[in-house]
Write a protein that holds these residues in place. Structure first.
Motif, short mmCIF file in Angstrom:
data_model
loop_
_atom_site.label_atom_id
_atom_site.label_comp_id
_atom_site.label_asym_id
_atom_site.label_seq_id
_atom_site.Cartn_x
_atom_site.Cartn_y
_atom_site.Cartn_z
N ALA A 1 0.83 -1.20 0.00
CA ALA A 1 0.00 0.00 0.00
C ALA A 1 0.87 1.25 0.00
N GLY A 2 2.17 1.03 -0.02
CA GLY A 2 3.09 2.18 -0.02
C GLY A 2 3.11 2.89 1.31
N LYS A 3 2.67 2.17 2.34
CA LYS A 3 2.61 2.83 3.64
C LYS A 3 3.96 2.91 4.32
N ILE A 4 4.84 2.03 3.90
CA ILE A 4 6.16 2.09 4.50
C ILE A 4 7.04 3.00 3.65
N ASP A 5 7.32 4.16 4.18
CA ASP A 5 8.21 5.07 3.48
C ASP A 5 9.63 4.67 3.81
N LEU A 6 10.47 4.92 2.86
CA LEU A 6 11.87 4.60 3.11
C LEU A 6 12.57 5.85 3.62
N ASN A 7 13.23 5.69 4.74
CA ASN A 7 14.04 6.80 5.27
C ASN A 7 15.46 6.59 4.80
N PHE A 8 15.79 7.23 3.69
CA PHE A 8 17.11 6.99 3.12
C PHE A 8 18.20 7.67 3.94
N GLU A 9 19.27 6.95 4.15
CA GLU A 9 20.44 7.52 4.83
C GLU A 9 21.67 6.72 4.39
N ASN A 10 22.82 7.23 4.74
CA ASN A 10 24.05 6.50 4.44
C ASN A 10 24.25 5.42 5.49
N ASP B 1 23.05 3.57 0.21
CA ASP B 1 21.98 4.53 0.44
C ASP B 1 20.70 3.71 0.64
N GLY B 2 20.15 3.77 1.84
CA GLY B 2 18.96 2.95 2.06
C GLY B 2 18.32 3.20 3.41
N ASP B 3 17.25 2.46 3.64
CA ASP B 3 16.53 2.55 4.91
C ASP B 3 17.12 1.49 5.84
N TYR B 4 17.71 1.96 6.91
CA TYR B 4 18.46 1.07 7.81
C TYR B 4 17.62 -0.13 8.26
N SER B 5 16.43 0.19 8.76
CA SER B 5 15.64 -0.90 9.36
C SER B 5 15.18 -1.90 8.31
N LYS B 6 14.86 -1.38 7.11
CA LYS B 6 14.37 -2.29 6.07
C LYS B 6 15.49 -3.22 5.60
N ILE B 7 16.68 -2.65 5.48
CA ILE B 7 17.80 -3.47 5.04
C ILE B 7 18.16 -4.49 6.12
N ALA B 8 18.10 -4.05 7.35
CA ALA B 8 18.33 -4.98 8.46
C ALA B 8 17.29 -6.11 8.44
N TRP B 9 16.07 -5.74 8.05
CA TRP B 9 15.00 -6.73 7.96
C TRP B 9 15.35 -7.80 6.93
N ILE B 10 15.83 -7.33 5.77
CA ILE B 10 16.21 -8.28 4.71
C ILE B 10 17.31 -9.21 5.19
N LEU B 11 18.33 -8.61 5.80
CA LEU B 11 19.45 -9.42 6.29
C LEU B 11 18.97 -10.45 7.30
N THR B 12 18.10 -10.00 8.20
CA THR B 12 17.56 -10.91 9.22
C THR B 12 16.82 -12.06 8.56
N ASN B 13 16.00 -11.72 7.58
CA ASN B 13 15.22 -12.73 6.89
C ASN B 13 16.12 -13.74 6.18
#
Lengths: 229, 614
Positions: free
Chosen positions: B459-468, B504-516
């Motif tokens: 639904a596009g509800k998760i916005d990505l908070n981009f950071e280094n 360049d990415g959203d820390y928590s989302k990338i961490a989520w992928i790694l965790t998965n």
């Protein structure tokens, strides 16, 4: 505390029943209530130690009840029940003195744990606490008492004990927000996320706060609330 | 046909040259005759006159000598003179003979005749003088002066007359020669000029006669090359050029027919294209390099409450007021390739329609075969309905999962509470049944949680908070959470991470992928297994991979593992929801990266994903 008095407000009978059942062996005085207005009436009439409050209720919703509790200066430890991972308006809830949350699906162990914490934090005093989790509990106690500056100091102390705590930073952020320091709040949330990338409450808060910055209506609303204090 | 050629090109050229040759011949002959005439006048005639004059001179001299000798002889009686007189007589006769054969002038013959008569008389008198020896001196003198002398004078007179006639003739003929020379010069100049003019005129006309059809042909060829196939050469002659011309016309006709056929088919094709273009539901714009609308179809114009005619020539921003789209168009035109959009980036919300419209756009720079950019094509697809359905689906998922949570809570609570007292109340079989309920309640909980996650992402509800993000730090932090499980299963986890790699990415989302990925790897790797996390820089991307030496994925399922609810049937595959990789894929896509798997059944799998380097 003598006998703990607990009020459970949720429109789902099965939920109130199972929550009550979770504490069946604790010897608490437990009352169940499946209607929001009825719940508010009972909170006004009697003195309760702990209240489980569903955020989404037909008729009057949980936040409104919370606001009434705040406005009527009712002293009760409110545990918000939410269907989401976190409370959408946790800071607003905190402003009204609610600092504890449980989210569906619930677990008896979690419920007991949180109630135990609430009960034990009542005895805490600034002089006696030394450990991290004690400072956190103390801060929550202060929040319940709407002593936000004291809560702020307690969290700071908690962070000296455990500088990488996402929970503490998130709490600090929320307190800062209540105190009106958006920049500090945002920094605190970011720190929380830095130490626990998947800490949902901080993520939601940061998201809300950053989108709020662009929303002047919300900001004005908040400024006026702060000014009124 | 060739047999009818009367004057072919060669003939014409030869004719042209022949004419010039003729003119040359005329000039040559005229000048030759003039020269001959002049020579005749000045040479032959003058020679004769000169001979006559010379003869007269000799004759005059001779007769003078004769008379003197005679006189001397008569008066001084010099006998020796007689012989000399004979010589002079002979000389005179000789020249007289010459003169008689050299009559050129009118009256010359008469004068000569008179001259000879006078000379004969003179000689007769001389003879009589010489024969009368008895004459006295005065008689002799009388005879000399009265008889001989007049005859001498007559001879002299005729001689002078002949001389004069000849002299005047010489003078005249000199004049005539001059006249002839002048005439010749004049006529030569005249003929020369005439010849030159004629030659010029003729050469010009000849060359133009030859070249004109060639020029016509050239012009016609140019026209044909320019696309005008109606051109014909009007040249009726039967020479070689005539043949070429008629062949050319034949060719032009064929070309024209072919062209018309082509045009008709092109026209038909164009009409078909036009019909497709105008009738298609998708909106299509072709912009020129100045971003003005060159082509637009009906749907495209209708999206923005206008019609194609109004749009043509206008700047795209006048019709489609969408800065983001315009930025993409500019980038596409400048870079010359179609932009790659991340999910949802190429959607334009059109407020101009009566109801809010979602338009998905695609951009393609359009090039000619020569490689020249002529503009950018925009394709707009109305995805409002899709979007609404998608929204409905996401909302349904969200509501369903929320609504599921309440009864799940009751079930979970009840089972948990039952379990607390199960030890003393239930037998083993009943306890097992309860355990099953506990386990599946847990499964239901994580399923609902994942469903919520994916519905939020969709639904596009998760916005990505981009950071280094430091790749090393995020991997290290994520690994931290798996230490206990890895130790339990006696699995070693190693990592090879490139230094100073930032994404360049959203820390928590990338961490989520790694965790998965890590929890999958742990789940499918047997005891004593090995897991390797690697991160390298590959161009503009950081490539992170998680390799295990577990059971691997059967080949036929390798491209399905990222599908929603897909699970490979395996005894190890319990407790999963079948959504983890699907969520990971959504997150990676939202970052503009890619995720894929390489696996060999029985040997292990490697999951890769890429993220933009910061």
């Amino acid at each position: 505390m003598s006998q703990i008095k607990m009020l459970i407000i949720d429109d789902e009978i099965n939920i109130t029943k199972t929550i009550a059942a979770s504490f069946a062996k604790n010897g608490y005085f437990i009352q169940q209530c499946n209607d929001g207005n009825e719940g508010l009436k009972r909170l006004n009439e009697e003195k309760w130690d702990i209240a489980f409050l569903d955020i989404r209720l037909p008729g009057i919703d949980g936040m409104k009840i919370l606001k009434q509790i705040y406005e009527n200066q009712i002293s009760v430890n409110v545990i918000m029940i939410t269907a989401y991972g976190s409370v959408e308006n946790a800071v607003q809830a905190m402003k009204y003195g609610a600092v504890d949350f449980v989210s569906k699906p619930l677990e008896p162990a979690t419920l007991r744990n949180i109630v135990d914490k609430i009960i034990s934090r009542q005895h805490l005093s600034e002089q006696s606490v030394i450990e991290y989790h004690e400072f956190i509990e103390l801060a929550k106690l202060y929040i319940k008492q709407r002593e936000f500056h004291k809560a702020h100091d307690a969290i700071k102390k908690a962070l000296t004990q455990k500088p990488e705590s996402a929970e503490a930073y998130n709490l600090l952020g929320a307190i800062n927000e209540v105190l009106g320091d958006i920049v500090a709040a945002s920094q605190a949330y970011q720190m929380a996320i830095r130490f626990d990338a998947d800490y949902q409450p901080a993520l939601e808060n940061l998201k809300r706060i950053t989108s709020m910055e662009a929303n002047s209506a919300d900001l004005l609303d908040m400024m006026s609330t702060i000014l009124r204090k | 046909m060739k047999s009818f050629i009367r004057f072919n090109l060669r003939g014409k050229i030869l004719l042209g040259f022949g004419l010039v040759l003729l003119i040359l011949l005329i000039i040559f002959s005229v000048s030759l005759t003039s020269l001959l005439k002049l020579g005749k006048a000045s040479d032959a005639i003058l020679k004769q006159n000169y001979l006559s004059i010379e003869a007269m001179n000799h004759m005059l001299d001779s007769i003078e000598q004769h008379y003197r000798l005679l006189y001397d002889y008569s008066l001084a009686n010099r006998v020796a003179n007689l012989e000399k007189m004979l010589d002079e007589q002979l000389r005179f006769e000789e020249w007289l003979l010459i003169e008689k054969g050299n009559f050129t002038e009118k009256g010359e013959a008469l004068a000569a005749k008179n001259l000879e008569q006078s000379y004969r008389l003179y000689l007769m008198n001389v003879q009589s003088l010489l024969q009368q020896n008895n004459l006295t001196a005065p008689e002799k003198d009388d005879l000399l002066h009265l008889k001989i002398r007049p005859n001498l004078n007559k001879v002299r007179q005729y001689c002078t007359q002949i001389m004069q006639v000849n002299q005047s003739t010489m003078f005249n003929s000199s004049n005539t020669a001059k006249l002839i020379a002048r005439k010749a010069t004049f006529s030569l100049i005249l003929i020369g000029i005439l010849g030159i003019i004629l030659a010029i005129v003729f050469s010009l006309s000849l060359s133009s006669i030859i070249v004109r059809p060639l020029k016509n042909m050239m012009r016609a060829l140019e026209k044909i090359a320019g696309g005008d196939y109606t051109v014909r050469i009007d040249y009726q002659a039967t020479d070689e050029l005539g043949v070429v011309s008629s062949e050319f016309n034949h060719m032009a006709k064929k070309l024209s027919e072919y062209h018309e056929m082509n045009i008709r088919s092109i026209l038909k094709e164009k009409q078909i294209n036009e019909a497709i273009l105008q009738n298609m539901d998708d909106g299509l714009f072709l912009l020129d390099t100045d971003y003005h609308i060159a082509i637009v179809n009906l749907s495209g114009a209708r999206f923005f409450n206008t019609d194609p005619k109004t749009c043509i020539g206008k700047h795209i921003l006048e019709i489609v007021r969408h800065e983001v789209l315009f930025d993409f168009i500019k980038t596409a035109a400048e870079k010359g390739n179609s932009p790659v959009f991340t999910e949802g980036q190429n959607i334009l919300i059109n407020e101009m329609a009566s109801t809010k419209q979602y338009l998905q756009f695609y951009l393609t720079p359009v090039f000619l075969q020569s490689g020249e950019l002529i503009g950018v094509m925009i394709l707009l697809q109305d995805i409002t309905q899709l979007k609404n359905i998608d929204k409905l689906k996401s909302e349904f998922l969200m509501i369903a999962s929320h609504e599921l949570k309440t009864p799940l809570t009751s079930i979970n609570m009840s089972i948990s509470l039952l379990k607390e007292t199960a030890e003393e109340k239930l037998d083993d079989a009943e306890k097992e049944l309860l355990q099953i309920a506990v386990e599946d309640t847990q499964r239901l909980k994580s399923l609902i949680s994942d469903l919520l996650d994916i519905s939020k992402i969709e639904a596009g509800k998760i916005d990505l908070n981009f950071e280094n993000i430091s790749v090393e730090s995020i991997i290290t932090k994520t690994l931290h959470g798996f230490k206990a499980v890895a130790k339990d299963k006696e699995i070693t986890i190693t990592s090879e991470i490139e230094q100073n790699l930032q994404v360049d990415g959203d820390y928590s989302k990338i961490a989520w992928i790694l965790t998965n990925l890590l929890s999958n790897a742990l789940r499918f790797t047997p005891k004593n297994g090995e897991i390797l996390i690697k991160a390298i820089k590959a161009g503009e991307f950081a490539q992170i991979s998680v390799t295990d030496n577990g059971i691997g994925i059967p080949y036929e399922f390798q491209n399905k593992v990222f599908d929603k609810f897909f699970q490979v049937a395996s005894p190890l595959n319990t407790g999963g929801t079948g959504l983890g990789l699907s969520i990971s894929k959504e997150i990676v896509r939202a970052h503009g990266g890619t995720i894929w798997v390489e696996s060999e059944p029985g040997k292990g799998s490697t999951f890769f994903f890429t993220l933009h380097v910061a």
